[in-house]
Scaffold this motif. Structure first.
Motif, PDB file in Angstrom:
ATOM      1  N   ARG A  28      44.962  38.309  42.919  1.00 20.95           N
ATOM      2  CA  ARG A  28      44.972  37.586  44.207  1.00 20.95           C
ATOM      3  C   ARG A  28      45.087  36.093  43.898  1.00 20.95           C
ATOM      4  O   ARG A  28      44.603  35.641  42.855  1.00 20.95           O
ATOM      5  CB  ARG A  28      43.649  37.812  44.937  1.00 20.95           C
TER       6      ARG A  28
ATOM      7  N   PHE B  32      29.597  47.651  48.254  1.00 19.44           N
ATOM      8  CA  PHE B  32      29.379  48.359  46.985  1.00 19.44           C
ATOM      9  C   PHE B  32      27.967  48.927  47.014  1.00 19.44           C
ATOM     10  O   PHE B  32      27.032  48.232  47.417  1.00 19.44           O
ATOM     11  CB  PHE B  32      29.520  47.395  45.798  1.00 19.44           C
TER      12      PHE B  32
ATOM     13  N   GLY C  38      37.409  41.048  34.661  1.00 18.99           N
ATOM     14  CA  GLY C  38      37.700  42.450  34.996  1.00 18.99           C
ATOM     15  C   GLY C  38      36.811  43.413  34.243  1.00 18.99           C
ATOM     16  O   GLY C  38      37.103  44.606  34.154  1.00 18.99           O
TER      17      GLY C  38
ATOM     18  N   GLU D  83      41.737  34.594  43.205  1.00 19.32           N
ATOM     19  CA  GLU D  83      40.906  35.221  42.166  1.00 19.32           C
ATOM     20  C   GLU D  83      40.311  34.152  41.244  1.00 19.32           C
ATOM     21  O   GLU D  83      41.028  33.253  40.796  1.00 19.32           O
ATOM     22  CB  GLU D  83      41.784  36.198  41.357  1.00 19.32           C
TER      23      GLU D  83
ATOM     24  N   TYR E  92      40.500  45.634  34.630  1.00 19.08           N
ATOM     25  CA  TYR E  92      41.334  45.685  35.832  1.00 19.08           C
ATOM     26  C   TYR E  92      40.929  44.547  36.760  1.00 19.08           C
ATOM     27  O   TYR E  92      39.760  44.399  37.113  1.00 19.08           O
ATOM     28  CB  TYR E  92      41.201  47.040  36.550  1.00 19.08           C
TER      29      TYR E  92
ATOM     30  N   ILE F 272      39.513  49.757  40.221  1.00 20.73           N
ATOM     31  CA  ILE F 272      38.611  48.607  39.996  1.00 20.73           C
ATOM     32  C   ILE F 272      37.508  48.883  38.975  1.00 20.73           C
ATOM     33  O   ILE F 272      36.997  47.959  38.384  1.00 20.73           O
ATOM     34  CB  ILE F 272      37.959  48.095  41.305  1.00 20.73           C
TER      35      ILE F 272
ATOM     36  N   ASN G 170      29.913  39.465  42.656  1.00 22.72           N
ATOM     37  CA  ASN G 170      31.237  39.747  43.230  1.00 22.72           C
ATOM     38  C   ASN G 170      31.241  39.490  44.734  1.00 22.72           C
ATOM     39  O   ASN G 170      32.184  38.921  45.285  1.00 22.72           O
ATOM     40  CB  ASN G 170      31.643  41.205  42.977  1.00 22.72           C
TER      41      ASN G 170
ATOM     42  N   SER H  56      33.913  44.613  51.945  1.00 19.28           N
ATOM     43  CA  SER H  56      33.597  45.756  51.086  1.00 19.28           C
ATOM     44  C   SER H  56      32.093  45.935  51.011  1.00 19.28           C
ATOM     45  O   SER H  56      31.339  44.975  51.164  1.00 19.28           O
ATOM     46  CB  SER H  56      34.087  45.525  49.659  1.00 19.28           C
TER      47      SER H  56
HETATM   48  P1  ADP Z   1      34.983  40.515  37.169  1.00 21.74           P
HETATM   49  O1  ADP Z   1      33.950  40.852  36.149  1.00 21.74           O
HETATM   50  O2  ADP Z   1      36.078  39.698  36.624  1.00 21.74           O
HETATM   51  O3  ADP Z   1      34.443  40.030  38.458  1.00 21.74           O
HETATM   52  P2  ADP Z   1      35.083  43.107  38.218  1.00 21.74           P
HETATM   53  O4  ADP Z   1      35.242  44.238  37.300  1.00 21.74           O
HETATM   54  O5  ADP Z   1      33.750  42.804  38.748  1.00 21.74           O
HETATM   55  O6  ADP Z   1      35.717  41.856  37.507  1.00 21.74           O
HETATM   56  O7  ADP Z   1      36.057  43.329  39.435  1.00 21.74           O
HETATM   57  C1  ADP Z   1      37.323  43.886  39.258  1.00 21.74           C
HETATM   58  C2  ADP Z   1      38.236  43.517  40.398  1.00 21.74           C
HETATM   59  O8  ADP Z   1      37.690  44.066  41.604  1.00 21.74           O
HETATM   60  C3  ADP Z   1      38.349  42.053  40.575  1.00 21.74           C
HETATM   61  O9  ADP Z   1      39.657  41.685  40.231  1.00 21.74           O
HETATM   62  C4  ADP Z   1      38.124  41.802  42.051  1.00 21.74           C
HETATM   63  O10 ADP Z   1      39.315  41.330  42.652  1.00 21.74           O
HETATM   64  C5  ADP Z   1      37.793  43.138  42.653  1.00 21.74           C
HETATM   65  N1  ADP Z   1      36.525  43.056  43.376  1.00 21.74           N
HETATM   66  C6  ADP Z   1      35.285  43.210  42.867  1.00 21.74           C
HETATM   67  N2  ADP Z   1      34.344  43.084  43.823  1.00 21.74           N
HETATM   68  C7  ADP Z   1      35.009  42.804  44.970  1.00 21.74           C
HETATM   69  C8  ADP Z   1      34.614  42.542  46.323  1.00 21.74           C
HETATM   70  N3  ADP Z   1      33.319  42.557  46.685  1.00 21.74           N
HETATM   71  N4  ADP Z   1      35.567  42.317  47.245  1.00 21.74           N
HETATM   72  C9  ADP Z   1      36.873  42.340  46.908  1.00 21.74           C
HETATM   73  N5  ADP Z   1      37.328  42.564  45.630  1.00 21.74           N
HETATM   74  C10 ADP Z   1      36.407  42.793  44.690  1.00 21.74           C
END
Ligand code: ADP
Length: 473
Positions: A428, A466, A437, A431, A424, A419, A378, A464
């Protein structure tokens, strides 16, 4: 009137208000009943004993001054306090006779004060007490007769008499008062029941109505406030439950929309390109390769989506068994990074690592690698134009902490709550089309199975971070 009778007929005898009213009325009747019994059984003796004790005391006050200077004064003062007093000598002469105002007067019971009394006193050691009838005034008297001493060889006797206030009269008065009190208590109990029933019963009815609306799928009405803490708490808890239901309902709708969209898009593409191969590009090897490539790519997407969904379901249902071992968190991150090596080796990305080799954790290595993979992936996907990603493994306050930070668009406060939910996705323009999600939901499920703490610190527009933390070994 008709309305009132109708209302009474319609009273729900199982309702809270009715039961409360019954309990209060019963309680009031019980208390009044006990008062009635006490009054009926004890007041008579208590009242009479009290009067007898007072006569005795009055007589003793006078006899204690016999033969002394203050005798006349005590005789008068006792008489004035409500007693008839006589002093009779053995020769039959009545020395003093005062009525209850202290003025000389014959005793209302002439027959009481007589010389015969001396014979009686011979038998009773010079003292006795009796209840006499006064036929003139139709009343009863309590009389104490006592020999005070000798004068010129003759006994002198003191009569202290008090009109016995008829207990029956007092009782009648008390009973009538008690009847009033009982009626008043019943009315007050009814009022209290009405007050409490409207204070408690009404909100309960409202909460019930509101809850039945919720059952019909209306989650937007708030539960009513109440002056009672417990009801207030119940309302707030139900509000939270309604919010949860609302969220679940929205999630369900989104889920159906997303799943059908996520499956339909690749399926449409596959069908379209397969048709193209069949009808157009079958003879053109270059085109055919391109179209088959797209079919394979879309099939992969579909497979990824189905696999992730299945994995998540398994993780969430608790059927996944963790193979726990102790290992350095750095090693787990490094093996994950191998999958991304091509990205920064090509110079497309700037990766900053700060990995403490001494940080050990206990967990399922494969699953934690999956967590690291999803978070790092991500970060690479969403980081900003400077293409920078920071990864840190450190020990903080006894916790092994992993954090991956990017310089991307960040996540708003509202989106932060969502998120971690399945399917979810933040909508964007940039994206990735491969986004399902599911990634963060898998991260959440694995970390929760490990009992880890996790979260995200994000500043919209800045990036961000995490992170997760496990007890360091
Ligand atoms: P995916 O498996 O499709 O990547 P995730 O569950 O990992 O979906 O992420 C969910 C949502 O959180 C995504 O739509 C993404 O826009 C947002 N997201 C995840 N990580 C980040 C990040 N590091 N910065 C910004 N948005 C993020």
């Amino acid at each position: 009137m008709k309305e009132l009778i109708g209302k009474i007929r319609n009273v729900d005898t199982h309702s809270f208000g009715f039961r409360l009213w019954m309990v209060l009325e019963l309680f009031a009747v019980m208390v009044c009943g006990i008062l009635w019994v006490i009054l009926a059984t004890t007041i008579w003796t208590t009242f009479e004993n009290d009067q007898i004790a007072q006569v005795r005391q009055a007589g003793n006050i006078i006899s204690s001054t016999y033969g002394r200077e203050g005798f006349m004064d005590s005789l008068r003062s006792v008489a004035r306090s409500g007693y008839f007093v006589q002093v009779l000598r053995e020769d039959g002469s009545l020395l003093y006779s005062l009525d209850n105002t202290g003025t000389p007067a014959p005793h209302p019971q002439d027959n009481l004060v007589s010389v015969d009394i001396f014979d009686k006193l011979d038998e009773t050691d010079g003292y006795y007490f009796y209840r006499g009838e006064d036929t003139v005034y139709n009343s009863q008297w309590l009389v104490q007769v006592q020999v005070m001493g000798l004068q010129d060889g003759m006994r002198e006797v003191l009569f202290t008499s008090a009109n016995l206030v008829p207990v029956s009269r007092v009782m009648t008065m008390l009973y009538s008062r008690l009847l009033l009190v009982t009626a008043a208590v019943l009315v007050v109990a009814t009022l209290i029941a009405l007050l409490l029933a409207s204070g408690l019963g009404k909100p309960i009815t409202k909460i019930t109505q509101r809850a039945s609306h919720m059952m019909d799928g209306n989650y937007n009405e708030a539960f009513p406030d109440s002056a009672y803490t417990e009801l207030q708490q119940l309302s707030r808890t139900l509000d939270t439950a309604a919010a949860e239901f609302r969220r679940t309902e929205e999630l369900r709708r989104d889920l159906i929309a997303n799943v059908s969209h996520d499956m339909r898009t690749p399926l449409t593409m596959i069908r379209a390109y397969a048709e193209m191969v069949q009808q157009l590009s079958g003879d053109n090897p270059v085109k055919r390769e391109e179209h088959l490539g797209i079919i394979i790519q879309e099939t992969d997407k579909l497979t990824k989506f189905v696999n992730e969904t299945l994995d998540l379901s398994r993780l969430q249902s608790g059927t996944v068994e963790l193979h726990m071992e102790v290992f350095p968190l750095k090693a787990c991150v490094e093996s994950t990074l191998d999958d991304f090596r091509h990205l920064w080796e090509r110079g497309d990305y700037h990766l900053f690592l700060s990995l403490d080799p001494g940080v050990l954790v206990r967990g399922d290595r494969r699953q934690l690698e999956r967590v690291a993979f999803n978070l790092i992936s991500n970060a690479f996907n969403y980081t900003g134009t400077d293409k920078t990603v920071y990864i840190e493994v450190a020990q903080v306050d006894g916790q092994a902490r992993f954090a991956v930070t990017d310089t991307g668009p960040g996540i708003t406060e509202e989106q932060l709550k969502e998120i971690w939910d399945r399917y979810y996705r933040i909508k964007r323009p940039d994206e990735s089309s491969a986004s399902t999600g599911v990634g963060l939901s898998i991260v959440k499920a694995i970390l929760e199975l490990h009992g880890a703490r996790y979260g995200v610190d994000s500043v919209p527009g800045k990036g961000s971070s995490f992170w997760f933390a496990l007890t360091a070994q």
